[in-house]
Design an enzyme around this catalytic site. Structure first.
Site, mmCIF file in Angstrom:
data_model
loop_
_atom_site.group_PDB
_atom_site.id
_atom_site.type_symbol
_atom_site.label_atom_id
_atom_site.label_comp_id
_atom_site.label_asym_id
_atom_site.label_seq_id
_atom_site.Cartn_x
_atom_site.Cartn_y
_atom_site.Cartn_z
ATOM 1 N N LYS A 186 0.874 -1.107 -0.063
ATOM 2 C CA LYS A 186 -0.002 0.065 -0.068
ATOM 3 C C LYS A 186 0.683 1.621 0.065
ATOM 4 O O LYS A 186 0.538 2.256 -0.660
ATOM 5 C CB LYS A 186 -1.005 -0.157 1.105
ATOM 6 C CG LYS A 186 -0.204 0.227 2.452
ATOM 7 C CD LYS A 186 -1.302 0.194 3.693
ATOM 8 C CE LYS A 186 -0.738 0.252 4.992
ATOM 9 N NZ LYS A 186 -0.086 1.612 5.191
ATOM 10 N N THR A 187 2.006 1.459 0.886
ATOM 11 C CA THR A 187 2.836 2.213 0.664
ATOM 12 C C THR A 187 3.436 2.824 -0.551
ATOM 13 O O THR A 187 3.466 3.958 -1.151
ATOM 14 C CB THR A 187 4.094 2.224 1.963
ATOM 15 O OG1 THR A 187 3.520 2.143 3.111
ATOM 16 C CG2 THR A 187 4.862 3.522 1.731
ATOM 17 N N GLN A 197 -7.993 -4.453 9.215
ATOM 18 C CA GLN A 197 -7.190 -4.027 10.039
ATOM 19 C C GLN A 197 -7.553 -2.695 10.841
ATOM 20 O O GLN A 197 -6.681 -1.944 11.476
ATOM 21 C CB GLN A 197 -5.718 -3.761 9.465
ATOM 22 C CG GLN A 197 -5.273 -4.879 8.691
ATOM 23 C CD GLN A 197 -3.962 -4.628 8.019
ATOM 24 O OE1 GLN A 197 -2.974 -4.419 8.605
ATOM 25 N NE2 GLN A 197 -3.820 -4.790 6.637
ATOM 26 N N ASP A 244 -3.639 7.599 3.917
ATOM 27 C CA ASP A 244 -3.305 6.143 4.313
ATOM 28 C C ASP A 244 -3.861 5.725 5.489
ATOM 29 O O ASP A 244 -4.362 6.728 6.337
ATOM 30 C CB ASP A 244 -1.751 6.164 4.506
ATOM 31 C CG ASP A 244 -1.006 4.893 4.673
ATOM 32 O OD1 ASP A 244 -1.684 3.860 4.267
ATOM 33 O OD2 ASP A 244 0.123 4.870 5.229
ATOM 34 N N GLU A 245 -4.085 4.437 5.749
ATOM 35 C CA GLU A 245 -4.515 3.772 7.030
ATOM 36 C C GLU A 245 -5.888 4.595 7.162
ATOM 37 O O GLU A 245 -6.515 4.932 8.280
ATOM 38 C CB GLU A 245 -3.775 4.265 8.111
ATOM 39 C CG GLU A 245 -2.545 3.487 7.891
ATOM 40 C CD GLU A 245 -2.359 1.884 8.079
ATOM 41 O OE1 GLU A 245 -3.411 1.249 8.086
ATOM 42 O OE2 GLU A 245 -1.134 1.379 7.997
ATOM 43 N N ARG A 281 1.869 -9.915 10.878
ATOM 44 C CA ARG A 281 3.207 -9.127 11.161
ATOM 45 C C ARG A 281 4.347 -10.232 10.901
ATOM 46 O O ARG A 281 5.302 -9.780 10.769
ATOM 47 C CB ARG A 281 3.160 -8.907 12.398
ATOM 48 C CG ARG A 281 2.429 -7.615 12.961
ATOM 49 C CD ARG A 281 2.269 -6.536 11.990
ATOM 50 N NE ARG A 281 0.982 -6.689 11.203
ATOM 51 C CZ ARG A 281 0.735 -6.039 10.252
ATOM 52 N NH1 ARG A 281 1.773 -5.269 9.722
ATOM 53 N NH2 ARG A 281 -0.432 -6.290 9.545
#
Length: 756
Positions: free
Chosen positions: A36-37, A263, A232-233, A638
Site C-alpha cells: 500500500k505504501t 485491520q 493512508d490507513e 506481522r
C-alpha cells in the site's frame, strides 16, 4: 501526458490501476503486505509527472515514520528537482492540523466554545499535561476528584470531541445528572486550556473540522491549495478526520484513500470503521481496487490469516493470496502456565536465531502490556537482548519532561502547566506557600500565574529573590527567541543552520537555569544520576538534529521561536510505533495495537486465551468481538516466515492463579494450516516437536483421579475424564466437557468436583 516512468515499474496490474486512476474518488482495499505504501508514493509521483504541482498534493498518514518514508520514496522516484524540495505536504493528520491552527487559529471557527481565540504559539498538551489540567478543572467545577477521576473524565471528553462536540455543544445535549455534571467539568477544562493557550490531541482535529465546516474562506483556500488528497490507513480515521478530508476534497473530488477494514483496531480511541465501509456511499461513483496479493508472508501464514478474518461480517471481502512458498506451518502451542509458555516461546526464538534469524527479526506480541513481564524475565535469564516498545519512552522520562517544560514556557508564555512544573526545578526556594499566595492573587485579580508570581508580596527575601531572578532569565531567553538565521544563508543550508541554532539555544537555557547540573539530583545512585544527565544531553542533540519542515514558496524566513515551536510540536505528536527502532539488534516486545504496520521474520502472539484475546469486556458486543478478531489478524500478518500462537492452561492475573480457556479464535483457524502442540496434556493434530516434554499416563492415577470419572467444573460445566497424565509432580487431567469440548486441566488448580 506521461504514460511511463520509474514510478510504474514493477507494479502488479491492480497496483498499476490504482496508481494511474483518474483524479476522482478512489478506495484502495489494501490487504496486509500488499504494497500500500508503494501504491500511495507511486500515485503521488504519477500525479507530479502528469503536471500536478507538488504543493497541490496533500498526503496524510498516522505516524511520523510513515510520513517520512513516503516523502523519501517520492523524492527517490522523481528526484528532488521534479518532486519539489519544498511544498509537497506529507504529514500526519495531527501535524497537518497543528499547522493549520497556527495559520488560521484566529478564525472564530477555531476558537474555544466560549470564543477564546487560539494564538499561534499554542502548546499541545500530552496525556500528563491534560490530566493536570483536568484535575484543576474538576476542582474548579466544584467536584471531588475521588468521585470524578481525571482519567475517566478525559476519556469522556475525548469521546465528545471525536463526535465534534465542544463544551457548549455537549452541555446542550446533556440530559441526565452525570452528563450535566460532566458538562460543567468540560467547560472548566476548556477554560484551563484556554488560559494556557493550549490544545490537547483531540482539539487539533476538532477545531480544524469545525474550521473547514464553518469558515468558507478557509475551506475554499484549502480546496484551491490541495487539489489532490491521499490518505493512508483510512480505516483508522475518526469522524473529525473524515470531515476534514471530505471538506478539502469536496470541490475537486481527487481523493484517494488506502486502507483495510480488516485491520481496523482503534475503535477505543475513536476510529470509525464505517468511514471505509461506507466510502462508496459518501462518494458515489468512487472506484474500488482490491489489493489482496501479500508480498510479505508465506502461504501458510496468509491462509491462516484469511481463514480467521472470514469469520467477521463487517468487512469488504478480498481474496488474500501470495506467490511465496508455503513455508513452515504456524505453530499453535498450549503450555502449562505463563512461565512454561515463556520458556517455549524463547526456546523457539533461540532455534530461529541458530538458524540465522537475527534477534531484531523477532517479536513477541500481546493484548495487554502487563503480559510482557514473564517473557522479559525469561529473555533476561537467557541473556537475550530485547526492547519493550511502550510508546515514547524517552520523552516520558521525568528529566526530559522537565526540560521540555522549560522550552514550552519560553515558546508559549501562557502555558501555566509547564511553568508550574519547573518553577522550583531545580530547587530555588519557591515552595508551596509561595505558589498558593500567587494562586490567590491570580484568582482575586484575574491575573495569569506568571504575572501573579511577579506581583505577590509578603514573601521571604529568599523567595522574592528567586522569583525575580527566574523571571528575569525567562524574559531574556524569550527575547533571544526572536532572532532569525542570517539572510546570507542559502535556502538549501537553512534547515541545518536553524537546527544548530536550536541546539545551542536549548543547551544554553538548560545550563543557565541550573537544570542540566541538577538533573541527576534525587537519583538512587551515581549510575542513575549519570543516565539522567546523559538524557538531558541527548535532548540537546535531538534539538540540534531537528530540521524544520519545508516552508512554502514565498513564506517568510523562520525565526528561532518558529523552530522551537515546530520541535515541540514534533515531540508532542510522536506516535507509539515511532518509538520502534528496527535496527536495535534486539527481540521486540510490544502490544498488538502498537505492532500494526511492522513486520518480522518470526512473530509469537502470546496469551491467546478467552478473557485476554478476545478481551473479557467484549463478549456481549459482536462489533467489539470482531475488532478483537481483527487484532489477532493484525498480529498474524506481522509474521513473514515463522508464526507461533501460544496460550497457557493456567495463568496468574492480578495475583490470582486460574485455569484458562484457549481463545475461540484459535478454533477458527484452518486446521490443515497449523501445527498444534498441547504441552499441557498431549498433542492434537499437526506435527510434534521431538524436543517437546514427554507425557505419559499416570500409572497409579494417584490423588483419586481415574479415567471415566464424571466431574463438574464451575466454568465448563459437566464432563468426563478421558485420561490422567503426569509430568514430574504435575498431574494433568484431559476432560471431555459437554459444552466446550476437550480441555486439559492441571489437577491441582482445576477445582473439579467428582460427581460419579
Amino acid at each position: 501526458m506521461v504514460t511511463e516512468g520509474p514510478w510504474l515499474d514493477g507494479l502488479t496490474s491492480a497496483q498499476r490501476a490504482a496508481v494511474v486512476h483518474p483524479a476522482a474518488p478512489l478506495l484502495v482495499l489494501a490487504g496486509p503486505g500488499s504494497g500500500k505504501t508503494r501504491v500511495i508514493t507511486r500515485r503521488i509521483a504519477h500525479l507530479v509527472a502528469q503536471g500536478a504541482a507538488p504543493w497541490s498534493i496533500l498526503a496524510l498518514t498516522f505516524t511520523n515514520k510513515a510520513a517520512g518514508e513516503m516523502k523519501e520514496r517520492v523524492h527517490s522516484l522523481l528526484g528532488a528537482e521534479l518532486a519539489g524540495a519544498r511544498g509537497l505536504q506529507v504529514s500526519t493528520f495531527h501535524s497537518f492540523c497543528a499547522t493549520l491552527l497556527r495559520r488560521y487559529g484566529s478564525s472564530p471557527a477555531a476558537a474555544a466554545s466560549d470564543g477564546t481565540p487560539l494564538a499561534p504559539g499554542f502548546s499541545i498538551f500530552d496525556t500528563d499535561d491534560a490530566r493536570d489540567a483536568a484535575k484543576r478543572a474538576i476542582a474548579a467545577a466544584g467536584f471531588d476528584s475521588k468521585n470524578w477521576p481525571a482519567a475517566i473524565v478525559l476519556s469522556r471528553i475525548s469521546d465528545a470531541k471525536n463526535k465534534l462536540l465542544d463544551a457548549a455543544a455537549y452541555a446542550a445535549e446533556a440530559g441526565d445528572f452525570t452528563s450535566r455534571s460532566l458538562a460543567k467539568i468540560y467547560r472548566a477544562y476548556e477554560a484551563e486550556l484556554a488560559k494556557c493557550n493550549a490544545v490537547d490531541f483531540d482539539d487539533l482535529l476538532l477545531r480544524v473540522a469545525r474550521l473547514v465546516r464553518q469558515d468558507a474562506s478557509v475551506r475554499e483556500e484549502l480546496q484551491q491549495r490541495y487539489r489532490h488528497v491521499l490518505i493512508d490507513e483510512y480505516q483508522d480515521t475518526n469522524h473529525a478526520q473524515f470531515v476534514i478530508a471530505g471538506a478539502i476534497a469536496q470541490s475537486h473530488g481527487s481523493l484517494t484513500v488506502v486502507g483495510d477494514p480488516d485491520q481496523s483496531i482503534y475503535a477505543w480511541r475513536g476510529a470509525d470503521i464505517t468511514n471505509i465501509l461506507d466510502f462508496e456511499q459518501h462518494f458515489p461513483g468512487a472506484g474500488v481496487i482490491p489489493l489482496g496479493q501479500n508480498f510479505r508472508s508465506t502461504a501458510h501464514i496468509v491462509a491462516v490469516a484469511d481463514g480467521l478474518i472470514r469469520h467477521n461480517t463487517r468487512r469488504k471481502h478480498k481474496d488474500l493470496t501470495t506467490e511465496l512458498e508455503a513455508g513452515a506451518m504456524p505453530q499453535v502451542i498450549r503450555a502449562l502456565d505463563e512461565r512454561h509458555e515463556a520458556r517455549v516461546v524463547v526456546d523457539e526464538m533461540v532455534r530461529q536465531h541458530e538458524a540465522g534469524v537475527p534477534w531484531k527479526g523477532m517479536a513477541a506480541l500481546y493484548r495487554m502490556n502487563a503480559l510482557s513481564r514473564v517473557i522479559e524475565d525469561e529473555l533476561r535469564r537467557r541473556s537475550i537482548p530485547y526492547v519493550v516498545v511502550r510508546g515514547t519512552a524517552f520523552y516520558e522520562r521525568r528529566e526530559i519532561k522537565d526540560a521540555l517544560a522549560y522550552l514550552r514556557t519560553l515558546a508559549n508564555p501562557s502555558d501555566e502547566v509547564a511553568l508550574r512544573r519547573i518553577i522550583n526545578v531545580p530547587t530555588r526556594g519557591i515552595g508551596a506557600t509561595t505558589i498558593a499566595r500567587a494562586d490567590a492573587l491570580a484568582a482575586a485579580h484575574g491575573l495569569g500565574f506568571e504575572a501573579a508570581l511577579a506581583a505577590t508580596d509578603g514573601l521571604t527575601a529568599r523567595a522574592r529573590k528567586a522569583i525575580d531572578g527566574f523571571l528575569a532569565n525567562v524574559a531574556q531567553w524569550r527575547a533571544d527567541l526572536m532572532q532569525g538565521a542570517p539572510h546570507e544563508v542559502d535556502d538549501e543550508d537553512l534547515p541545518q543552520m536553524l537546527g544548530g541554532m536550536l541546539g545551542g539555544y536549548v543547551a544554553r537555557v538548560l545550563t543557565e537555569s541550573g537544570f542540566e547540573a541538577a538533573a541527576g539530583e534525587g537519583s538512587a545512585d551515581a549510575e542513575e544520576a549519570a543516565e539522567r544527565r546523559a538524557n538531558v544531553a541527548e535532548l540537546v542533540t535531538a534539538a540540534s538534529e531537528f530540521r524544520m519542515p519545508a516552508q512554502e514558496p514565498g513564506a517568510p524566513r523562520p525565526q528561532l521561536v518558529d523552530v522551537l515551536r515546530a520541535f515541540l510540536e514534533r515531540v508532542a505528536l510522536v506516535a507509539d510505533s515511532d518509538a520502534f527502532d528496527p535496527e536495535a539488534g534486539a527481540v521486540t516486545l510490544m502490544s498488538l495495537h502498537a505492532a500494526k504496520g511492522l513486520e518480522f521474520p518470526f512473530v509469537a502472539v502470546i496469551a491467546c486465551e478467552e478473557g485476554i484475546l478476545p478481551h473479557s469486556r467484549v463478549q456481549a458486543d459482536p462489533a467489539q468481538l470482531e475488532e478483537e478478531r481483527r487484532l489477532l489478524f493484525v498480529g498474524i500478518t506481522r509474521a513473514e516466515r515463522q508464526l507461533m500462537l501460544s496460550s497457557a492452561a493456567m495463568r496468574t492475573l492480578r495475583g490470582i492463579r486460574e485455569a484458562t480457556m484457549e481463545s475461540q479464535f484459535i478454533e477458527e483457524l484452518p486446521a490443515d494450516r497449523v501445527a498444534r502442540r498441547d504441552l499441557a496434556g498431549g498433542s492434537r493434530g499437526g506435527s510434534i516437536d521431538p524436543d517437546a516434554p514427554s507425557w505419559e499416563p499416570d500409572p497409579d492415577e494417584r490423588q483419586g483421579w481415574k479415567a471415566g470419572m464424571r466431574v463438574r467444573h464451575r466454568q465448563f460445566g459437566m464432563g468426563q475424564i478421558e485420561a490422567v497424565l503426569r509430568q514430574g509432580s504435575v498431574t494433568t487431567l484431559r476432560v471431555a466437557f459437554r459444552t466446550v469440548g476437550v480441555k486439559s486441566l492441571v489437577a491441582e488448580y482445576a477445582r473439579l468436583e467428582i460427581v460419579g
